[in-house]
Scaffold this active site. Structure first.
Site, PDB file in Angstrom:
ATOM      1  N   GLY A 125       0.828  -1.295   0.063  1.00  0.00           N
ATOM      2  CA  GLY A 125      -0.059   0.142   0.046  1.00  0.00           C
ATOM      3  C   GLY A 125       0.889   1.279   0.018  1.00  0.00           C
ATOM      4  O   GLY A 125       0.454   2.251  -0.480  1.00  0.00           O
ATOM      5  N   GLU A 168       4.190   4.375   5.891  1.00  0.00           N
ATOM      6  CA  GLU A 168       2.886   3.356   5.794  1.00  0.00           C
ATOM      7  C   GLU A 168       1.994   4.156   5.159  1.00  0.00           C
ATOM      8  O   GLU A 168       2.020   5.235   5.144  1.00  0.00           O
ATOM      9  CB  GLU A 168       2.626   3.104   7.253  1.00  0.00           C
ATOM     10  CG  GLU A 168       2.787   1.609   7.621  1.00  0.00           C
ATOM     11  CD  GLU A 168       1.956   0.599   6.757  1.00  0.00           C
ATOM     12  OE1 GLU A 168       1.680   0.851   5.680  1.00  0.00           O
ATOM     13  OE2 GLU A 168       1.621  -0.351   7.435  1.00  0.00           O
ATOM     14  N   ASP A 169       0.774   3.369   4.595  1.00  0.00           N
ATOM     15  CA  ASP A 169      -0.161   3.862   3.883  1.00  0.00           C
ATOM     16  C   ASP A 169      -1.179   4.382   4.961  1.00  0.00           C
ATOM     17  O   ASP A 169      -1.749   5.374   5.277  1.00  0.00           O
ATOM     18  CB  ASP A 169      -0.878   2.919   3.126  1.00  0.00           C
ATOM     19  CG  ASP A 169      -1.125   1.668   3.560  1.00  0.00           C
ATOM     20  OD1 ASP A 169      -0.755   1.202   4.719  1.00  0.00           O
ATOM     21  OD2 ASP A 169      -1.478   0.578   2.630  1.00  0.00           O
ATOM     22  N   ASP A 189      -4.094   1.584  11.456  1.00  0.00           N
ATOM     23  CA  ASP A 189      -5.444   1.277  11.881  1.00  0.00           C
ATOM     24  C   ASP A 189      -5.431   0.917  13.310  1.00  0.00           C
ATOM     25  O   ASP A 189      -5.398   1.951  14.363  1.00  0.00           O
ATOM     26  CB  ASP A 189      -5.961   0.121  11.149  1.00  0.00           C
ATOM     27  CG  ASP A 189      -7.294  -0.312  10.988  1.00  0.00           C
ATOM     28  OD1 ASP A 189      -8.174   0.659  11.400  1.00  0.00           O
ATOM     29  OD2 ASP A 189      -7.722  -1.257  11.114  1.00  0.00           O
ATOM     30  N   LYS A 216      -6.388   6.213  11.546  1.00  0.00           N
ATOM     31  CA  LYS A 216      -7.715   6.175  12.077  1.00  0.00           C
ATOM     32  C   LYS A 216      -7.720   6.214  13.706  1.00  0.00           C
ATOM     33  O   LYS A 216      -7.594   5.078  14.011  1.00  0.00           O
ATOM     34  CB  LYS A 216      -8.603   4.910  11.811  1.00  0.00           C
ATOM     35  CG  LYS A 216      -9.007   4.889  10.327  1.00  0.00           C
ATOM     36  CD  LYS A 216      -9.519   3.416   9.978  1.00  0.00           C
ATOM     37  CE  LYS A 216      -9.410   3.081   8.527  1.00  0.00           C
ATOM     38  NZ  LYS A 216     -10.013   1.859   8.269  1.00  0.00           N
ATOM     39  N   PHE A 240     -13.827   2.195   6.043  1.00  0.00           N
ATOM     40  CA  PHE A 240     -12.973   1.574   5.228  1.00  0.00           C
ATOM     41  C   PHE A 240     -12.591   2.307   3.967  1.00  0.00           C
ATOM     42  O   PHE A 240     -13.553   2.656   3.182  1.00  0.00           O
ATOM     43  CB  PHE A 240     -13.724   0.022   4.929  1.00  0.00           C
ATOM     44  CG  PHE A 240     -12.329  -0.769   4.353  1.00  0.00           C
ATOM     45  CD1 PHE A 240     -11.555  -1.624   5.167  1.00  0.00           C
ATOM     46  CD2 PHE A 240     -12.074  -0.868   2.850  1.00  0.00           C
ATOM     47  CE1 PHE A 240     -10.550  -2.387   4.587  1.00  0.00           C
ATOM     48  CE2 PHE A 240     -11.227  -1.708   2.528  1.00  0.00           C
ATOM     49  CZ  PHE A 240     -10.446  -2.333   3.257  1.00  0.00           C
ATOM     50  N   VAL A 241     -11.418   2.716   3.622  1.00  0.00           N
ATOM     51  CA  VAL A 241     -10.957   3.573   2.620  1.00  0.00           C
ATOM     52  C   VAL A 241     -10.037   2.648   1.510  1.00  0.00           C
ATOM     53  O   VAL A 241      -9.612   1.633   1.718  1.00  0.00           O
ATOM     54  CB  VAL A 241     -10.083   4.694   3.070  1.00  0.00           C
ATOM     55  CG1 VAL A 241     -11.139   5.603   3.642  1.00  0.00           C
ATOM     56  CG2 VAL A 241      -9.037   4.390   3.890  1.00  0.00           C
ATOM     57  N   ASP A 288      -6.148  -0.952  -0.761  1.00  0.00           N
ATOM     58  CA  ASP A 288      -7.007  -1.906  -1.580  1.00  0.00           C
ATOM     59  C   ASP A 288      -8.190  -2.413  -1.038  1.00  0.00           C
ATOM     60  O   ASP A 288      -8.300  -2.427   0.309  1.00  0.00           O
ATOM     61  CB  ASP A 288      -5.975  -2.933  -2.006  1.00  0.00           C
ATOM     62  CG  ASP A 288      -5.907  -3.814  -0.629  1.00  0.00           C
ATOM     63  OD1 ASP A 288      -5.301  -3.357   0.195  1.00  0.00           O
ATOM     64  OD2 ASP A 288      -5.884  -5.249  -0.822  1.00  0.00           O
ATOM     65  N   ARG A 344      -6.064   0.200  -5.851  1.00  0.00           N
ATOM     66  CA  ARG A 344      -4.722   0.940  -5.481  1.00  0.00           C
ATOM     67  C   ARG A 344      -4.713   2.114  -6.313  1.00  0.00           C
ATOM     68  O   ARG A 344      -3.791   3.019  -5.780  1.00  0.00           O
ATOM     69  CB  ARG A 344      -3.852   0.030  -5.490  1.00  0.00           C
ATOM     70  CG  ARG A 344      -3.717  -1.345  -4.119  1.00  0.00           C
ATOM     71  CD  ARG A 344      -2.274  -1.932  -4.174  1.00  0.00           C
ATOM     72  NE  ARG A 344      -2.534  -3.181  -3.655  1.00  0.00           N
ATOM     73  CZ  ARG A 344      -2.523  -3.414  -2.355  1.00  0.00           C
ATOM     74  NH1 ARG A 344      -2.398  -2.224  -1.493  1.00  0.00           N
ATOM     75  NH2 ARG A 344      -2.628  -4.769  -1.760  1.00  0.00           N
TER      76      ARG A 344
HETATM   77  P1  IMP Z   1      -2.893  -2.151  11.763  1.00  0.00           P
HETATM   78  O1  IMP Z   1      -2.212  -3.447  12.266  1.00  0.00           O
HETATM   79  O2  IMP Z   1      -4.330  -2.676  12.477  1.00  0.00           O
HETATM   80  O3  IMP Z   1      -2.608  -0.801  12.257  1.00  0.00           O
HETATM   81  O4  IMP Z   1      -3.181  -2.536  10.054  1.00  0.00           O
HETATM   82  C1  IMP Z   1      -2.674  -1.798   9.306  1.00  0.00           C
HETATM   83  C2  IMP Z   1      -2.955  -2.259   7.746  1.00  0.00           C
HETATM   84  O5  IMP Z   1      -4.266  -2.694   7.594  1.00  0.00           O
HETATM   85  C3  IMP Z   1      -2.690  -1.188   6.767  1.00  0.00           C
HETATM   86  O6  IMP Z   1      -1.315  -1.351   6.453  1.00  0.00           O
HETATM   87  C4  IMP Z   1      -3.643  -1.761   5.777  1.00  0.00           C
HETATM   88  O7  IMP Z   1      -3.022  -2.422   4.825  1.00  0.00           O
HETATM   89  C5  IMP Z   1      -4.670  -2.237   6.600  1.00  0.00           C
HETATM   90  N1  IMP Z   1      -5.920  -1.277   6.319  1.00  0.00           N
HETATM   91  C6  IMP Z   1      -6.458  -0.751   7.566  1.00  0.00           C
HETATM   92  N2  IMP Z   1      -7.447   0.107   7.379  1.00  0.00           N
HETATM   93  C7  IMP Z   1      -7.596  -0.115   6.081  1.00  0.00           C
HETATM   94  C8  IMP Z   1      -8.650   0.630   5.117  1.00  0.00           C
HETATM   95  O8  IMP Z   1      -9.478   1.146   5.357  1.00  0.00           O
HETATM   96  N3  IMP Z   1      -8.285   0.416   3.815  1.00  0.00           N
HETATM   97  C9  IMP Z   1      -7.610  -0.619   3.471  1.00  0.00           C
HETATM   98  N4  IMP Z   1      -6.552  -1.112   3.982  1.00  0.00           N
HETATM   99  C10 IMP Z   1      -6.644  -0.909   5.305  1.00  0.00           C
HETATM  100 MG    MG Z   2      -0.726  -2.063   4.566  1.00  0.00          MG
END
Ligand code: IMP
Ligand code: MG
Length: 185
Positions: free
Chosen positions: A48, A103-104, A107, A135, A156-157, A163, A169
């Site tokens: 991402g 990072e993209d 979450d 977020k 969810f974006v 993606d 993407r």
């Molecule tokens: P975390 O470990 O929960 O912070 O997960 C982060 C990863 O989840 C990101 O690098 C994304 O790959 C994926 N992710 C989290 N939220 C979204 C979203 O809204 N759209 C797409 N991918 C997401």
């Molecule tokens: Mg990711």
């Protein structure tokens, strides 16, 4: 928004292309000022972050290199442990380097928290994070993020690297996934 995009699952646009690019210009200026006189190593988290990283890098005025890691989180049952598997490791030895993880989106923070522990053990000179999106409502673990593009609501974006089932993407903006396609939580 075109009929094709609507049909293909693109919902409300949250961040337009111009707003993304303007903010990336600001981030690039901040990072260039903070790292003046140093060499920077950008570590992108596949897949991402590729789009954001490519644009961000072109805004930097400090000498920089890039490398990539691919990681996969385990299923929901083990998510809370924050254990992730490294699918592709760095090519470069980061000991003594100034490292900026790109990072993209953050979450829960679990993936990045694990990654930072892993990278810190390799003894970089410095280690910081630049995330395009965050977020805050979803955060389960505190991750110190030095640079943030935009705070977004808990939706969810897709687009600009993000993606849904590996698609979307390539959109130049960030949009919410069309409500009809949002998987039930
Ligand atoms: P975390 O470990 O929960 O912070 O997960 C982060 C990863 O989840 C990101 O690098 C994304 O790959 C994926 N992710 C989290 N939220 C979204 C979203 O809204 N759209 C797409 N991918 C997401
Ligand atoms: Mg990711």
């Amino acid at each position: 928004m075109t009929q094709t995009e609507l049909a293909s699952g693109v919902g409300e646009v949250l961040i337009e292309e111009q707003a993304l690019q303007a903010r990336i210009g600001e981030l690039g200026a901040d990072i260039s000022a903070d790292y003046a006189g140093r060499d920077l190593l950008l570590v992108g988290v596949l897949k991402g972050a590729v789009f954001f990283m490519a644009d961000l890098m072109r805004e930097l005025t400090v000498p920089c290199e890039i490398d990539f890691m691919a990681i996969s989180s385990y299923g929901a049952a083990t998510d809370s442990s924050g254990v992730v598997r490294i699918l592709k490791d760095l090519d470069i030895n980061i000991a003594g380097r100034d490292v900026l993880v790109v990072e993209d989106i953050i979450d829960s923070g679990l993936t990045l928290s694990y990654l930072m522990r892993n990278l810190r053990a390799r003894k970089p000179a410095s280690l910081e994070i630049c995330a395009l999106l965050t977020k805050p409502e979803r955060r389960e673990i505190d991750v110190p993020v030095r640079y943030i593009g935009f705070e977004i609501p808990n939706r969810f974006v897709i687009g600009y690297g993000l993606d849904f089932a590996e698609r979307y993407r390539n959109l130049p903006y960030v949009a919410v996934l069309h409500p009809d396609l949002v998987p039930s939580a």
